[in-house]
Scaffold this motif. Structure first.
Motif: not given
Length: 169
Positions: A134-142, A153-169
């Motif tokens: 759910a968080i990943w989907s919201f991060m992708c939307y925003y 930049k799309g790559g930066t958005v992807f990296a930040v979304g991934s880092v937040i989801c993986i780090g929070g887990s």
């Protein structure tokens, strides 16, 4: 003797320290990287830490409590078995096998019930990992909004979304 002196609990604690340090540094480091890469997206994703951390804390506390109770219940069954084995001649001479077996089985029933509760807690913890999606989907939307309207930049958005989801887990 080892459990009385606390040696087992010391070694168990000693083996958990590296895991805790690894997870804590991954958590803190991932959010530092996220803020360094793209602070606008990281600040939007930061409040979701609660959805990722709280279930883990509840799970850990529940598992510690259940493990302690299971150990106590297993000790009861172990005591019955130890007494029966140490005085096997007396048990045999008074035809107390069935009584000892019933007492041992009754002592194990508490462990079985606690084991089922432990399985339920594990299932709920694994199910709460769905919050990551759910968080990943919201991060992708925003993030897509930031790409379309703010020149991110799309790559930066992807990296930040991934880092937040993986780090929070």
């Amino acid at each position: 003797f080892n459990s009385i002196c606390g040696i087992n609990s010391f070694f168990q604690f000693k083996s958990q320290v590296p895991n805790f340090l690894m997870n804590a540094s991954m958590f803190v480091g991932s959010y530092i990287v996220a803020f360094a890469l793209f602070w606008r997206l990281a600040i939007v994703g930061f409040p979701f830490v609660v959805l990722l951390v709280i279930p883990g804390l509840i799970y850990g506390k529940t598992m510690i409590r259940l493990a302690r109770k299971i150990r106590e219940e297993s000790n009861k069954a172990g005591t019955i078995a130890e007494q029966a084995i140490s005085s096997i001649r007396t048990v045999y001479s008074f035809v107390g096998e069935s009584k000892t077996i019933n007492a041992f089985s009754d002592a194990l029933q508490g462990s079985v019930k606690l084991g089922l509760r432990q399985g339920l807690a594990k299932g709920l913890a694994i199910g709460s990992k769905g919050a990551v999606f759910a968080i990943w989907s919201f991060m992708c939307y925003y993030g897509s909004r930031l790409v379309m309207y703010h020149g991110a930049k799309g790559g930066t958005v992807f990296a930040v979304g991934s880092v937040i989801c993986i780090g929070g887990s």
